[in-house]
Design a protein around this motif. Structure first.
Motif, PDB file in Angstrom:
ATOM      1  N   UNK A   1       0.803  -1.215  -0.053  1.00 20.74           N
ATOM      2  CA  UNK A   1      -0.191   0.110  -0.025  1.00 20.74           C
ATOM      3  C   UNK A   1       0.899   1.447   0.095  1.00 20.74           C
ATOM      4  N   UNK A   2       1.849   1.336   0.872  1.00 21.64           N
ATOM      5  CA  UNK A   2       2.923   2.463   0.874  1.00 21.64           C
ATOM      6  C   UNK A   2       3.426   2.684  -0.550  1.00 21.64           C
ATOM      7  N   UNK A   3       4.000   1.504  -1.278  1.00 25.59           N
ATOM      8  CA  UNK A   3       4.597   1.637  -2.440  1.00 25.59           C
ATOM      9  C   UNK A   3       3.459   2.222  -3.628  1.00 25.59           C
ATOM     10  N   UNK A   4       2.085   1.657  -3.529  1.00 29.10           N
ATOM     11  CA  UNK A   4       1.432   2.113  -4.391  1.00 29.10           C
ATOM     12  C   UNK A   4       1.011   3.863  -4.155  1.00 29.10           C
ATOM     13  N   UNK A   5       1.087   4.182  -2.739  1.00 28.58           N
ATOM     14  CA  UNK A   5       0.705   5.648  -2.271  1.00 28.58           C
ATOM     15  C   UNK A   5       1.940   6.431  -2.971  1.00 28.58           C
ATOM     16  N   UNK A   6       2.915   6.050  -2.925  1.00 24.03           N
ATOM     17  CA  UNK A   6       4.536   6.630  -3.159  1.00 24.03           C
ATOM     18  C   UNK A   6       4.447   6.935  -4.685  1.00 24.03           C
ATOM     19  N   UNK A   7       4.273   5.858  -5.640  1.00 26.81           N
ATOM     20  CA  UNK A   7       4.257   5.886  -6.953  1.00 26.81           C
ATOM     21  C   UNK A   7       3.166   6.951  -7.351  1.00 26.81           C
ATOM     22  N   UNK A   8       1.941   6.394  -6.830  1.00 21.41           N
ATOM     23  CA  UNK A   8       0.960   7.728  -7.342  1.00 21.41           C
ATOM     24  C   UNK A   8       1.231   9.073  -7.204  1.00 21.41           C
ATOM     25  N   UNK A   9       1.949   9.106  -5.750  1.00 21.22           N
ATOM     26  CA  UNK A   9       2.234  10.572  -5.276  1.00 21.22           C
ATOM     27  C   UNK A   9       3.134  11.197  -6.288  1.00 21.22           C
ATOM     28  N   UNK A  10       4.326  10.517  -6.605  1.00 20.85           N
ATOM     29  CA  UNK A  10       5.272  10.967  -7.383  1.00 20.85           C
ATOM     30  C   UNK A  10       4.670  11.188  -8.862  1.00 20.85           C
ATOM     31  N   UNK A  11       3.755  10.428  -9.331  1.00 17.41           N
ATOM     32  CA  UNK A  11       3.156  10.716 -10.654  1.00 17.41           C
ATOM     33  C   UNK A  11       2.370  12.109 -10.555  1.00 17.41           C
ATOM     34  N   UNK A  12       1.583  12.261  -9.819  1.00 13.70           N
ATOM     35  CA  UNK A  12       0.784  13.252  -9.382  1.00 13.70           C
ATOM     36  C   UNK A  12       1.439  14.486  -9.402  1.00 13.70           C
ATOM     37  N   UNK A  13       2.713  14.530  -8.410  1.00 13.55           N
ATOM     38  CA  UNK A  13       3.560  15.586  -8.724  1.00 13.55           C
ATOM     39  C   UNK A  13       4.175  16.088 -10.009  1.00 13.55           C
ATOM     40  N   UNK A  14       4.542  14.951 -10.651  1.00  9.82           N
ATOM     41  CA  UNK A  14       5.032  15.203 -12.126  1.00  9.82           C
ATOM     42  C   UNK A  14       4.280  16.062 -12.955  1.00  9.82           C
ATOM     43  N   UNK A  15       2.763  15.639 -13.084  1.00 11.71           N
ATOM     44  CA  UNK A  15       1.757  15.986 -13.421  1.00 11.71           C
ATOM     45  C   UNK A  15       1.555  17.569 -13.205  1.00 11.71           C
ATOM     46  N   UNK A  16       1.445  17.837 -11.784  1.00 12.58           N
ATOM     47  CA  UNK A  16       0.891  19.263 -11.403  1.00 12.58           C
ATOM     48  C   UNK A  16       2.226  20.238 -11.532  1.00 12.58           C
ATOM     49  N   UNK A  17       3.445  19.570 -11.467  1.00 10.57           N
ATOM     50  CA  UNK A  17       4.496  20.537 -11.628  1.00 10.57           C
ATOM     51  C   UNK A  17       4.908  20.579 -13.457  1.00 10.57           C
ATOM     52  N   UNK A  18       4.148  20.003 -14.132  1.00  6.96           N
ATOM     53  CA  UNK A  18       4.356  20.079 -15.574  1.00  6.96           C
ATOM     54  C   UNK A  18       5.284  19.429 -16.020  1.00  6.96           C
ATOM     55  N   UNK A  19       5.932  18.158 -15.507  1.00 12.27           N
ATOM     56  CA  UNK A  19       6.853  17.488 -16.085  1.00 12.27           C
ATOM     57  C   UNK A  19       6.426  16.198 -17.070  1.00 12.27           C
ATOM     58  N   UNK A  20       5.165  16.148 -17.101  1.00 19.16           N
ATOM     59  CA  UNK A  20       4.699  14.986 -17.776  1.00 19.16           C
ATOM     60  C   UNK A  20       4.895  15.211 -19.196  1.00 19.16           C
ATOM     61  N   UNK A  21       4.853  16.291 -19.809  1.00 21.63           N
ATOM     62  CA  UNK A  21       5.306  16.932 -20.931  1.00 21.63           C
ATOM     63  C   UNK A  21       6.397  16.280 -21.441  1.00 21.63           C
ATOM     64  N   UNK A  22       7.338  15.918 -20.763  1.00 24.87           N
ATOM     65  CA  UNK A  22       8.698  15.432 -21.126  1.00 24.87           C
ATOM     66  C   UNK A  22       8.821  13.909 -21.705  1.00 24.87           C
ATOM     67  N   UNK A  23       7.653  13.416 -21.062  1.00 29.64           N
ATOM     68  CA  UNK A  23       7.568  12.093 -21.573  1.00 29.64           C
ATOM     69  C   UNK A  23       7.032  11.825 -22.953  1.00 29.64           C
ATOM     70  N   UNK A  24       7.086  10.722 -23.455  1.00 24.43           N
ATOM     71  CA  UNK A  24       6.662  10.428 -24.819  1.00 24.43           C
ATOM     72  C   UNK A  24       5.197  10.052 -24.844  1.00 24.43           C
ATOM     73  N   UNK A  25       4.263  10.995 -24.489  1.00 22.33           N
ATOM     74  CA  UNK A  25       2.807  10.853 -24.676  1.00 22.33           C
ATOM     75  C   UNK A  25       2.249  11.619 -25.677  1.00 22.33           C
ATOM     76  N   UNK A  26       1.185  11.263 -26.256  1.00 24.47           N
ATOM     77  CA  UNK A  26       0.430  11.927 -27.327  1.00 24.47           C
ATOM     78  C   UNK A  26      -0.520  13.096 -26.707  1.00 24.47           C
TER      79      UNK A  26
END
Length: 478
Positions: A124-149
């Protein structure tokens, strides 16, 4: 109450009644009805037209949709992004993960109990950590660096505002605070040159609120708000006063991202007080009128300038009245966002501001022509579908929704008064005749005015001719 107590009707009446009493006494009256992150109510999912509005398309957050096959690609991206973060700042990552582990028990209580049983604390802690890191990346506009459409990025943003796809803020906010003070967030460097290490916790949270609000600007359903000169002065004075007062951290007030959005753009900024579960106020019954019916009795529509998109009001004008409604962009994710906001306030037992807003807009839209009028006035800004399709979207969204009868009471009173007015009713019923009469008598009036002007012009010229005749006669006589 268990099904056995209800179905066990073979015994004596006294035994059956006693079983009912026993079952009811076992219910804890202090037990909360819903966790902070509840499941979408079944009555929302029953509508097949809206069934695709509550489940994530590309990414799962939290336990409710974790492990679904169609979301596995994004799980790989989560691990990749967290891995990059760990390799860059190992010490900060250790601190963040330790913080998450401390909050595992509290975080579990934010979800429906049956959804977390399958996870050990470490999982559960690993899931929370991964999800938290992901949300941080999105909020701080770092998702744009990934190869996504572009569509994938849009779907990610849409998924972050689903009711069943939330991460508790009591987990996310500590991660964000560590993230900010560790030097990851370069945008702060552009706003100030002072050392981040010397910041107070209140200042850190103010920066995080600014960051969240900047992220919300990517949600196109939010109406654009342009501050007037007076609003800018007023907000500046408020900011000065806030620096001199110690207030409770604003971020700690919110439960999760959807909750933050709700209190900023539905409930109203500054209204930091949660409603209690109570019976809805009973008011008079109101009839509903479409946009064009209201237009025919002198009621117009205009976009208002507010950041709260459910803020509808009535303004008297010299020619009648105007209903002022904040602009709303209708896009692919709009339906999903609005329905999840409505589902959330239903679970919380609040007065239903979003639900009442949807039902009010639906009451104005009877035909595609009503959508056309709202589009022309700049209230509905659509990038998808025809007027008929937009009307159908509001019809689908409001199926089985029950608005608060006291919502928009003042607006409804004003509207009703126009229809009860003898003068407005006469104008409404005889509009065509009045128009013909106005045209007819305007024509007659124009002819009469022209005739009078010609007559006056003629009479002004006659004395001049008379003087000339007399003068000539006198000269001839002499």
């Amino acid at each position: 109450m268990s099904s056995e107590a209800v179905l066990d009707i073979g015994g004596t009446t006294d035994a059956w009644l006693q079983s009912l009493v026993t079952e009811s006494s076992a219910i804890d009256p202090n037990q909360e009805n819903e966790p902070e992150i509840p499941r979408v109510p079944s009555e929302f999912r029953w509508m097949t037209e809206n069934s695709d509005c509550y489940d994530p398309l590309v990414v799962s957050i939290g336990p409710y949709h974790h492990g679904k096959e169609n979301l596995q690609e994004m799980e790989k991206l989560k691990a990749k992004m967290a891995g990059q973060f760990v390799s860059d700042r190992r010490q900060d990552a250790d601190e963040m993960y330790s913080k998450v582990k401390e909050l595992v028990s509290d975080a579990r209580e934010c979800y429906a109990e049956e959804s977390t049983r399958q996870f050990y604390d470490e999982e559960f802690a690993q899931m929370m950590f991964l999800d938290g890191c992901f949300i941080l990346e999105v909020i701080f506009n770092k998702l744009q660096k990934q190869k996504l459409t572009k569509d994938e990025v849009t779907s990610v943003t849409r998924d972050l505002f689903l009711l069943e796809n939330q991460l508790p803020f009591q987990v996310l906010i500590p991660l964000m605070r560590i993230y900010l003070t560790s030097g990851h967030y370069s945008a702060v460097e552009r706003r100030t040159s002072s050392s981040k290490q010397s910041w107070s916790s209140e200042r850190i949270d103010r920066e995080l609120v600014k960051t969240m609000e900047e992220f919300f600007k990517t949600i196109h359903e939010i109406p654009l708000h342009r501050e007037s000169c007076w609003e800018k002065i007023s907000n500046f004075l408020k900011s000065l006063r806030s620096k001199d007062t110690d207030t409770v951290s604003e971020l700690d007030f919110y439960h999760h991202l959807l909750d933050f959005f709700y209190f900023k753009f539905v409930y109203g900024e500054g209204q930091h007080q949660r409603e209690s579960r109570s019976n809805r106020e009973i008011t008079s019954w109101y009839r509903y009128y479409s946009v064009n019916e209201l237009k025919n009795v002198g009621i117009s529509f205009a976009p208002s300038n507010t950041s709260v998109f459910v803020d509808v009001n009535f303004k008297n004008t010299s020619l009648g009245g105007a209903i002022r409604i904040p602009p709303l962009n209708i896009e692919d994710s709009t339906k999903s966002l609005l329905l999840n906001l409505a589902a959330y306030e239903t679970c919380a037992g609040w007065s239903g501001k979003c639900t009442s807003y949807l039902c009010f807009i639906r009451s104005l839209i009877d035909k595609p022509e009503d959508v056309k009028e709202l589009r022309w006035k700049g209230i509905l800004r659509t990038t998808i579908g025809t007027d008929d399709q937009i009307a159908n979207i509001f019809k689908e969204m409001t199926t089985n929704l029950a608005p608060n009868p006291s919502a928009y009471r003042d607006v409804k009173n004003y509207v009703e008064s126009y229809f009860r007015s003898t003068i407005h009713r006469f104008i409404f019923q005889n509009k065509s005749r009045i128009s013909e009469a106005v045209v007819k008598y305007s024509f007659i009036y124009g002819i009469a005015v022209s005739a009078i002007q010609a007559y006056l012009s003629e009479t002004k010229q006659r004395p001049d001719y008379g003087i000339c005749s007399c003068s000539n006669a006198t000269l001839l006589h002499h």
